[in-house]
Write a protein that holds these residues in place. Structure first.
Motif, PDB file in Angstrom:
ATOM      1  N   ASP A  97       9.984  -6.449  12.154  1.00 15.02           N
ATOM      2  CA  ASP A  97      10.451  -7.494  11.232  1.00 15.02           C
ATOM      3  C   ASP A  97       9.555  -7.576  10.008  1.00 15.02           C
ATOM      4  OD1 ASP A  97      12.467  -8.102  12.976  1.00 15.02           O
ATOM      5  OD2 ASP A  97      11.417  -9.789  13.926  1.00 15.02           O
ATOM      6  N   ARG A  98       8.193  -7.430  10.238  1.00 15.39           N
ATOM      7  CA  ARG A  98       7.266  -7.526   9.105  1.00 15.39           C
ATOM      8  C   ARG A  98       7.466  -6.343   8.155  1.00 15.39           C
ATOM      9  NH1 ARG A  98       2.199 -10.198   8.680  1.00 15.39           N
ATOM     10  NH2 ARG A  98       1.731 -10.222   6.440  1.00 15.39           N
ATOM     11  N   ALA A  99       7.705  -5.150   8.732  1.00 15.34           N
ATOM     12  CA  ALA A  99       7.902  -3.974   7.886  1.00 15.34           C
ATOM     13  C   ALA A  99       9.192  -4.076   7.075  1.00 15.34           C
ATOM     14  CB  ALA A  99       7.902  -2.718   8.749  1.00 15.34           C
ATOM     15  N   ILE A 100      10.272  -4.511   7.699  1.00 18.63           N
ATOM     16  CA  ILE A 100      11.549  -4.644   7.003  1.00 18.63           C
ATOM     17  C   ILE A 100      11.438  -5.697   5.907  1.00 18.63           C
ATOM     18  CG2 ILE A 100      13.937  -5.395   7.278  1.00 18.63           C
ATOM     19  CD1 ILE A 100      13.883  -4.068  10.046  1.00 18.63           C
ATOM     20  N   GLY A 101      10.747  -6.783   6.217  1.00 22.51           N
ATOM     21  CA  GLY A 101      10.563  -7.822   5.196  1.00 22.51           C
ATOM     22  C   GLY A 101       9.803  -7.300   3.987  1.00 22.51           C
ATOM     23  N   ALA A 102       8.814  -6.450   4.228  1.00 21.31           N
ATOM     24  CA  ALA A 102       8.022  -5.902   3.123  1.00 21.31           C
ATOM     25  C   ALA A 102       8.842  -4.949   2.280  1.00 21.31           C
ATOM     26  CB  ALA A 102       6.795  -5.183   3.684  1.00 21.31           C
TER      27      ALA A 102
ATOM     28  N   ASP B 274       1.753  -3.996   0.552  1.00 22.63           N
ATOM     29  CA  ASP B 274       0.351  -3.698   0.869  1.00 22.63           C
ATOM     30  C   ASP B 274      -0.157  -4.618   1.991  1.00 22.63           C
ATOM     31  OD1 ASP B 274      -2.171  -2.217   0.149  1.00 22.63           O
ATOM     32  OD2 ASP B 274      -2.827  -4.297  -0.094  1.00 22.63           O
ATOM     33  N   GLU B 275       0.072  -5.897   1.826  1.00 26.31           N
ATOM     34  CA  GLU B 275      -0.407  -6.866   2.822  1.00 26.31           C
ATOM     35  C   GLU B 275       0.242  -6.622   4.188  1.00 26.31           C
ATOM     36  OE1 GLU B 275      -0.380 -11.694   3.688  1.00 26.31           O
ATOM     37  OE2 GLU B 275       0.343 -10.905   1.761  1.00 26.31           O
ATOM     38  N   ALA B 276       1.585  -6.361   4.160  1.00 24.38           N
ATOM     39  CA  ALA B 276       2.299  -6.161   5.406  1.00 24.38           C
ATOM     40  C   ALA B 276       1.829  -4.894   6.112  1.00 24.38           C
ATOM     41  CB  ALA B 276       3.803  -6.110   5.151  1.00 24.38           C
ATOM     42  N   GLY B 277       1.612  -3.809   5.336  1.00 24.80           N
ATOM     43  CA  GLY B 277       1.182  -2.554   5.938  1.00 24.80           C
ATOM     44  C   GLY B 277      -0.156  -2.688   6.644  1.00 24.80           C
ATOM     45  N   ARG B 278      -1.113  -3.354   5.966  1.00 27.58           N
ATOM     46  CA  ARG B 278      -2.415  -3.533   6.605  1.00 27.58           C
ATOM     47  C   ARG B 278      -2.295  -4.403   7.871  1.00 27.58           C
ATOM     48  NH1 ARG B 278      -6.747  -1.897   3.738  1.00 27.58           N
ATOM     49  NH2 ARG B 278      -6.378  -1.221   1.594  1.00 27.58           N
ATOM     50  N   ALA B 279      -1.455  -5.418   7.799  1.00 27.01           N
ATOM     51  CA  ALA B 279      -1.289  -6.286   8.961  1.00 27.01           C
ATOM     52  C   ALA B 279      -0.706  -5.513  10.141  1.00 27.01           C
ATOM     53  CB  ALA B 279      -0.384  -7.471   8.594  1.00 27.01           C
ATOM     54  N   VAL B 280       0.294  -4.631   9.851  1.00 21.09           N
ATOM     55  CA  VAL B 280       0.907  -3.851  10.919  1.00 21.09           C
ATOM     56  C   VAL B 280      -0.131  -2.911  11.550  1.00 21.09           C
ATOM     57  CG1 VAL B 280       2.611  -2.068  11.457  1.00 21.09           C
ATOM     58  CG2 VAL B 280       3.241  -4.016  10.021  1.00 21.09           C
TER      59      VAL B 280
ATOM     60  N   ARG C 127       9.589   6.131  -2.427  1.00 20.10           N
ATOM     61  CA  ARG C 127       8.208   5.774  -2.755  1.00 20.10           C
ATOM     62  C   ARG C 127       7.789   4.500  -2.066  1.00 20.10           C
ATOM     63  NH1 ARG C 127       9.936   7.424  -8.010  1.00 20.10           N
ATOM     64  NH2 ARG C 127      10.395   5.253  -8.456  1.00 20.10           N
ATOM     65  N   ARG C 128       8.751   3.585  -1.949  1.00 21.72           N
ATOM     66  CA  ARG C 128       8.376   2.327  -1.305  1.00 21.72           C
ATOM     67  C   ARG C 128       7.979   2.543   0.161  1.00 21.72           C
ATOM     68  NH1 ARG C 128      13.149  -1.761  -2.745  1.00 21.72           N
ATOM     69  NH2 ARG C 128      13.996  -0.314  -4.228  1.00 21.72           N
ATOM     70  N   ILE C 129       8.787   3.345   0.866  1.00 21.28           N
ATOM     71  CA  ILE C 129       8.458   3.569   2.277  1.00 21.28           C
ATOM     72  C   ILE C 129       7.152   4.329   2.421  1.00 21.28           C
ATOM     73  CG2 ILE C 129       9.800   5.690   2.488  1.00 21.28           C
ATOM     74  CD1 ILE C 129       9.295   2.958   5.113  1.00 21.28           C
ATOM     75  N   LEU C 130       6.922   5.257   1.457  1.00 27.00           N
ATOM     76  CA  LEU C 130       5.666   5.992   1.494  1.00 27.00           C
ATOM     77  C   LEU C 130       4.490   5.065   1.226  1.00 27.00           C
ATOM     78  CD1 LEU C 130       6.690   9.285  -0.360  1.00 27.00           C
ATOM     79  CD2 LEU C 130       6.394   8.906   2.083  1.00 27.00           C
ATOM     80  N   ALA C 131       4.703   4.161   0.263  1.00 31.87           N
ATOM     81  CA  ALA C 131       3.621   3.197   0.003  1.00 31.87           C
ATOM     82  C   ALA C 131       3.361   2.350   1.253  1.00 31.87           C
ATOM     83  CB  ALA C 131       3.988   2.315  -1.187  1.00 31.87           C
ATOM     84  N   LEU C 132       4.442   1.984   1.918  1.00 29.71           N
ATOM     85  CA  LEU C 132       4.308   1.204   3.130  1.00 29.71           C
ATOM     86  C   LEU C 132       3.541   1.998   4.190  1.00 29.71           C
ATOM     87  CD1 LEU C 132       4.980  -1.223   4.953  1.00 29.71           C
ATOM     88  CD2 LEU C 132       7.169  -0.088   5.476  1.00 29.71           C
ATOM     89  N   VAL C 133       3.939   3.249   4.314  1.00 28.44           N
ATOM     90  CA  VAL C 133       3.273   4.091   5.304  1.00 28.44           C
ATOM     91  C   VAL C 133       1.789   4.221   4.999  1.00 28.44           C
ATOM     92  CG1 VAL C 133       3.131   6.453   6.171  1.00 28.44           C
ATOM     93  CG2 VAL C 133       5.353   5.356   5.949  1.00 28.44           C
ATOM     94  N   THR C 134       1.488   4.425   3.711  1.00 23.46           N
ATOM     95  CA  THR C 134       0.085   4.547   3.307  1.00 23.46           C
ATOM     96  C   THR C 134      -0.685   3.293   3.656  1.00 23.46           C
ATOM     97  OG1 THR C 134       0.708   6.026   1.481  1.00 23.46           O
ATOM     98  CG2 THR C 134      -1.473   4.976   1.378  1.00 23.46           C
TER      99      THR C 134
ATOM    100  N   ALA D 287      -3.765   2.914   6.204  1.00 23.60           N
ATOM    101  CA  ALA D 287      -5.055   2.361   5.769  1.00 23.60           C
ATOM    102  C   ALA D 287      -5.470   1.199   6.656  1.00 23.60           C
ATOM    103  CB  ALA D 287      -4.957   1.921   4.311  1.00 23.60           C
ATOM    104  N   GLY D 288      -4.508   0.309   6.959  1.00 19.32           N
ATOM    105  CA  GLY D 288      -4.843  -0.825   7.824  1.00 19.32           C
ATOM    106  C   GLY D 288      -5.250  -0.377   9.225  1.00 19.32           C
ATOM    107  N   TYR D 289      -4.519   0.606   9.658  1.00 16.71           N
ATOM    108  CA  TYR D 289      -4.827   1.140  10.998  1.00 16.71           C
ATOM    109  C   TYR D 289      -6.233   1.724  11.038  1.00 16.71           C
ATOM    110  CZ  TYR D 289      -4.200   3.891  15.258  1.00 16.71           C
ATOM    111  OH  TYR D 289      -4.339   4.441  16.499  1.00 16.71           O
ATOM    112  N   ALA D 290      -6.534   2.549  10.062  1.00 16.85           N
ATOM    113  CA  ALA D 290      -7.847   3.206  10.034  1.00 16.85           C
ATOM    114  C   ALA D 290      -8.967   2.202   9.885  1.00 16.85           C
ATOM    115  CB  ALA D 290      -7.883   4.234   8.894  1.00 16.85           C
ATOM    116  N   ALA D 291      -8.754   1.194   9.038  1.00 15.92           N
ATOM    117  CA  ALA D 291      -9.799   0.188   8.832  1.00 15.92           C
ATOM    118  C   ALA D 291     -10.064  -0.586  10.112  1.00 15.92           C
ATOM    119  CB  ALA D 291      -9.382  -0.758   7.701  1.00 15.92           C
ATOM    120  N   ALA D 292      -8.959  -0.967  10.750  1.00  7.09           N
ATOM    121  CA  ALA D 292      -9.129  -1.718  11.995  1.00  7.09           C
ATOM    122  C   ALA D 292      -9.821  -0.866  13.054  1.00  7.09           C
ATOM    123  CB  ALA D 292      -7.765  -2.197  12.497  1.00  7.09           C
ATOM    124  N   ASP D 293      -9.435   0.431  13.091  1.00  7.18           N
ATOM    125  CA  ASP D 293     -10.048   1.316  14.078  1.00  7.18           C
ATOM    126  C   ASP D 293     -11.540   1.491  13.818  1.00  7.18           C
ATOM    127  OD1 ASP D 293      -9.792   3.068  16.336  1.00  7.18           O
ATOM    128  OD2 ASP D 293     -10.077   4.725  14.930  1.00  7.18           O
ATOM    129  N   ARG D 294     -11.881   1.625  12.502  1.00  8.18           N
ATOM    130  CA  ARG D 294     -13.305   1.742  12.162  1.00  8.18           C
ATOM    131  C   ARG D 294     -14.061   0.489  12.556  1.00  8.18           C
ATOM    132  NH1 ARG D 294     -11.256   4.016   7.442  1.00  8.18           N
ATOM    133  NH2 ARG D 294     -11.603   2.066   6.316  1.00  8.18           N
TER     134      ARG D 294
END
Length: 719
Positions: free
Chosen positions: A59-64, A72-78, A113-120, A124-131
Motif C-alpha cells: 500500500d505504501r509503495a502504490i501510494g508513493a 523517496d520517503e516511502a522507499g526508505r520506509a519500505v 523512471r518513477r518505479i526506478l526511483a522508487l526501487v533506488t 537505499a533504505g534497505y542498505a542503510a537499515a542493514d548497515r
C-alpha cells in the motif's frame, strides 16, 4: 480493468497496473511477496504477521507511485521495514525489487523512471537499515567481548591469587622444577619440611634430595613421567634428605607440566612429611608381631620366621622347636597378684634369651604362660636332654619381687626335624602335642614328640574338634547301664551314659566322650543334653508303669558348674515325675578343696529329694570328712583301685588289704560302697567278700539303648 476498479488519476501515464486499487489484488501481491521471501530469509515472525506487514508495504509503495513527492520517503520506509522484520537474506532484496516491478509496472512505458526511483529509494533504505543493524550488532559484540575479557582477566587474577595463597600457606611442600630438576620455585612449607632455604635450593636439583636407597628409583620415575610413559603421575612413599642430613619419610606426588606443543616443561613435586606416621606404623607393626609384656616375638612372628627358615635353609639343616608351659603359674597370680606374675613372666623371657643368646635361635612368647624357642642345630648346640635341664635350672633360680623369692618351672615339648621333612604347621602342632604329654606326666617334665603316636593324636584332636557338630547333628545317644545289688542281683538304678556313633572312627563310649568333651569345650552342653534326654525318657518309662531310678555321673567341670542346680531344676520341672527318682554322682574333684559353691549345690539338690553320691573315691582323710559333712549316701571306688584289686595275685597284698580297710570307714560315714568294672563272677565274689553292696559291669549287663530298657525291666524287680 476489473469491475469496480477506480480510474487512474488524471494526467497519470498508463504505466502502472490498473489493478493496484483492488484490495484483493494487493492481498494477493503481499502473499506472493511473503512466499518469495520465505525462500531467501529466515523471518522470525508468524506467516500472517509477515503477510500483513508486506500488505502495508505494498500500500505504501502504490501510494508513493501515485504521489511522486513521497517516493523517496516511502522507499526508505519500505526498505527499513524489511530490515526490521529480518528479511535480509542474500536474495531478499532482488526478490523484493523484482516482485514490485513485475506486479506494479506495465512493461514498455517511458514513465518507468518513477518505479526506478522508487526501487533506488527502497534499496537505499534497505542498505542503510542493514548497515545500522550490522553496526549495532558489532557494537554489541564488541561490548560482549570486552565484558568477557574483563571477566576472564578478573577470574585469572583471582585464580592466580588463590594459587599464590595456597602455594604460600599450604602445609604441604611444593616445588616447581625444570625438566632437568633445577628448582624454579618452592613454597615455605617445602623449606620447613626439609630445612632448606630457597637460596640454598637455587644451586641444587631435586635429585640432590633423594635418599641414596631410593635415588635410582625416583630418578627413573621422573624420566618416565617426562617421556610420557604409561604413568601420568607418580605417588609413592619414599625417603628424602633434610638439610641436616637426617632422613625424612615423605609422600611424594609428582606431575609434569607440558607446553602448548606437548613437550614437558616443568615438574611439580608435592612433599607431605609422614615421618611420624611412618614411625607410628613401624611401631604398630612391631606391636602386632611382638608380645607387649616381654617384647619377645609373638606366635604370628614366630610362625613367619619358622616358614622363612624352612624356605631358605639348606635341606640338610636340623631344626628343633621347644614349646614351654610354666607349671602352676596360677598360684603366683592368685597368691601374689597379677603384677608379680607379670614380673616373673618378664624375668623368664630375659633368662630364655640369655640361655640362647649364643645360638642361632628365636625366643618367643605364645601368650599366657607359654613360650617357644626355634633352634637351628649346630655342632656346639647341646643335646635336648641338656637343654631341657638347663632351661629348668635357669628358671628355678628365684626371682625376687617385693621381697619374695619366686621360682618357676616348665613342662617342655620338643620336636626335631630335618628341613626335608619339616612343615611349619606340623612342627607347631607336634610341639604342642609333646608339651601336653609332658604336662600330663607332672611338673618340670619334658617330652619328645613321638611320630608313632602322631596318627592317634591327630584322630583325637579331630574328634574333639568335630564333637560340637556331632552333638548338633544328633550323632549322640544315651544308653543305660544297670547297677545291681551284688548279693541278690536286684536292680538298683539305671546309669545314663553317653555313646557317640562317629561316621569315621566307630563308636566311642562314655568315658572317652567326656574326655574329648573337656578338650572341645562342649562339656556343659553335652551334660545338659544328656540330662534332658535321659529325664524325658525316664518320664516315659514311668508313664508306662516302669518305676526305675535314673543315675547320672558327672565330670569335674560338669559337677563344679555354678549353674548346675538351676539347670537340673529346669529339667526336672519339665514333667511330673518326682525328683527323688534322680541320683547324681558327683566327682570328688568338684566338691573338695575350697569349692564351697559346688558343695552348696549338693546340699540344695538333696533338699529337693535328689540323692547324691560321689565317684573317683580313693579313701583319703579329706574324702572321708566330706562324707560326714555332705548328704552323701554312696561312693563309687576309683577305677584304678578296682583294677588293682582285680590284678592282684593275692588278697593278702598290702595294697589290697588297704582297700579292704576302706569299706568299714565308708560304712562308718553312713555311705555304701559301689564299684564298676565287675566283669566276672570271681570279681563279684571278691567284692561281696569285702561287703561292697552295689556293682556294675559286663557280669550284670551291658548298657542298653532306650528302646531295649522296657523289655529289660520286665525281667527284673527294681528296688
Amino acid at each position: 480493468m476489473r469491475e469496480g476498479t477506480p480510474d487512474a488519476p488524471q494526467g497519470m501515464p498508463d504505466v502502472l497496473i490498473p489493478q493496484r486499487y483492488d484490495a484483493d489484488w494487493r492481498v494477493a501481491v503481499a502473499r506472493r511477496w511473503a512466499a518469495r521471501l520465505s525462500t531467501a530469509a529466515d523471518i522470525p515472525l508468524a506467516r500472517e504477521v509477515v503477510e500483513q506487514t508486506l500488505l502495508e508495504l505494498v500500500d505504501r509503495a502504490i501510494g508513493a507511485l501515485d504521489d511522486p513527492s513521497t517516493v523517496d520517503e516511502a522507499g526508505r520506509a519500505v526498505g527499513s521495514r524489511l530490515a526490521e522484520i529480518h528479511a535480509t537474506g542474500e536474495d531478499s532484496l532482488p526478490l523484493s525489487l523484482n516482485l514490485l516491478r513485475d506486479e506494479l509496472v506495465r512493461p514498455g512505458n517511458d514513465e518507468v523512471r518513477r518505479i526506478l526511483a522508487l526501487v533506488t529509494a527502497i534499496a537505499a533504505g534497505y542498505a542503510a537499515a542493514d548497515r545500522e543493524n550490522t553496526f549495532v550488532q558489532q557494537e554489541t559484540l564488541k561490548k560482549d567481548l570486552l565484558r568477557s575479557k574483563l571477566k576472564a582477566d578478573r577470574e585469572l587474577a583471582a585464580s592466580e591469587a588463590r594459587f599464590c595463597e595456597v602455594f604460600a600457606t599450604t602445609q604441604i611442600g611444593i616445588a616447581i622444577c625444570d625438566i632437568e630438576g633445577k628448582f624454579a620455585q618452592v613454597n615455605p612449607a617445602f623449606e620447613v619440611t626439609l630445612g632448606y632455604q630457597a637460596q640454598d635450593l637455587a644451586s641444587m636439583t631435586i635429585h640432590d634430595l633423594f635418599h641414596s636407597d631410593d635415588a635410582e628409583y625416583l630418578a627413573a620415575a621422573y624420566r618416565e613421567l617426562a617421556d610420557g610413559g604409561s604413568s601420568k603421575r607418580l605417588g609413592d612413599r619414599k625417603r628424602l634428605l633434610r638439610a641436616n642430613g637426617e632422613e625424612a619419610w615423605a609422600y611424594l606426588a609428582v606431575s609434569v607440566l607440558r607446553g602448548s606443543d606437548g613437550a614437558p616443561r616443568h615438574f611439580v613435586t608435592t612433599v607431605e612429611d609422614i615421618t611420624e606416621l611412618h614411625l607410628l606404623q613401624d611401631r604398630l607393626q612391631y606391636q602386632a608381631l611382638h608380645d607387649a609384656l616381654t617384647g619377645l616375638p609373638n606366635r604370628q612372628f614366630f610362625r613367619t620366621r619358622l616358614e622363612a627358615m624352612l624356605a631358605s635353609l639348606p635341606g640338610h639343616a636340623q631344626l628343633s622347636l621347644y614349646h614351654l608351659g610354666l607349671d602352676g603359674f596360677e598360684l603366683i597370680n592368685d597368691g601374689l597378684g597379677y603384677e608379680v606374675g607379670d614380673q616373673v613372666i618378664k624375668a623368664v623371657a630375659r633368662r630364655l634369651e640369655q640361655l640362647f643368646e649364643d645360638e642361632e635361635a628365636i625366643v618367643a612368647r605364645f601368650g599366657g604362660t607359654e613360650f617357644a624357642i626355634l633352634l637351628l642345630e649346630q655342632e656346639k648346640t647341646p643335646p635336648v636332654t641338656t637343654l631341657t635341664q638347663q632351661i629348668n635350672e635357669l628358671l628355678a633360680e628365684p626371682v625376687h619381687v617385693d621381697g619374695h623369692g619366686i621360682a618357676a618351672s616348665a613342662g617342655i615339648g620338643v620336636v626335631q626335624r630335618a628341613l626335608t621333612d619339616a612343615d611349619a604347621s606340623n612342627m607347631l602342632w607336634a610341639a604342642d602335642v609333646a608339651l601336653r604329654r609332658a604336662e600330663a606326666a607332672g611338673k618340670r617334665q619334658w617330652a619328645l614328640f613321638d611320630p608313632d603316636k602322631a596318627p592317634e593324636e591327630r584322630i583325637e584332636s579331630k574328634l574333639a574338634a568335630v564333637m560340637p557338630g556331632g552333638l548338633e547333628m544328633g550323632e549322640f545317644d544315651v544308653v543305660y547301664r544297670p547297677l545291681v545289688y551284688m548279693d541278690t542281683g536286684e536292680l538298683v538304678v539305671l546309669e545314663a551314659e553317653l555313646r557317640w556313633e562317629t561316621s569315621e572312627y566307630g563308636t566311642l563310649e562314655h568315658d572317652e566322650c567326656l574326655r574329648l568333651a573337656e578338650r572341645s569345650g562342649v562339656t556343659l552342653s553335652l551334660r545338659d543334653w544328656m540330662l534332658e534326654t535321659a529325664w524325658q525318657q525316664l518320664c516315659e518309662w514311668h508313664a508306662d508303669g516302669h518305676r526305675v531310678q535314673l543315675k547320672l555321673a558327672l565330670s569335674p567341670n560338669q559337677g563344679q558348674d555354678p549353674d548346675l542346680a538351676a539347670v537340673i531344676h529346669q529339667v526336672l520341672d519339665a514333667c511330673e515325675v518326682d525328683a527323688t527318682w534322680l541320683r547324681l554322682c558327683m566327682p570328688l574333684a568338684a566338691v573338695r578343696g575350697d569349692n564351697e559353691e559346688a558343695r552348696d549345690n549338693v546340699r540344695y539338690l538333696n533338699s529337693r529329694g535328689i540323692k547324691t553320691s560321689l565317684h573317683s573315691f580313693h579313701g583319703s582323710p579329706d574324702e572321708l570328712r566330706l562324707l560326714r559333712e555332705l548328704p552323701i549316701d554312696a561312693v563309687r571306688l576309683a577305677d584304678e583301685l578296682v583294677d588293682l584289686v582285680h590284678a592282684a595275685d593275692s588278697a593278702n597284698l598290702p595294697e589290697v588289704q588297704a582297700i579292704h580297710g576302706l569299706v568299714p570307714l565308708v560304712h562308718a560315714c553312713g555311705a555304701r560302697l559301689w564299684v564298676r568294672g565287675v566283669d566276672t563272677e570271681e570279681q563279684a565274689r571278691i567284692w561281696r567278700g569285702m561287703n561292697c553292696e552295689v556293682g556294675a559291669g559286663a557280669l550284670f549287663g551291658d548298657p542298653l539303648l532306650s528302646f531295649d530298657v522296657p523289655d529289660f525291666l520286665h525281667g527284673v524287680q527294681p528296688h
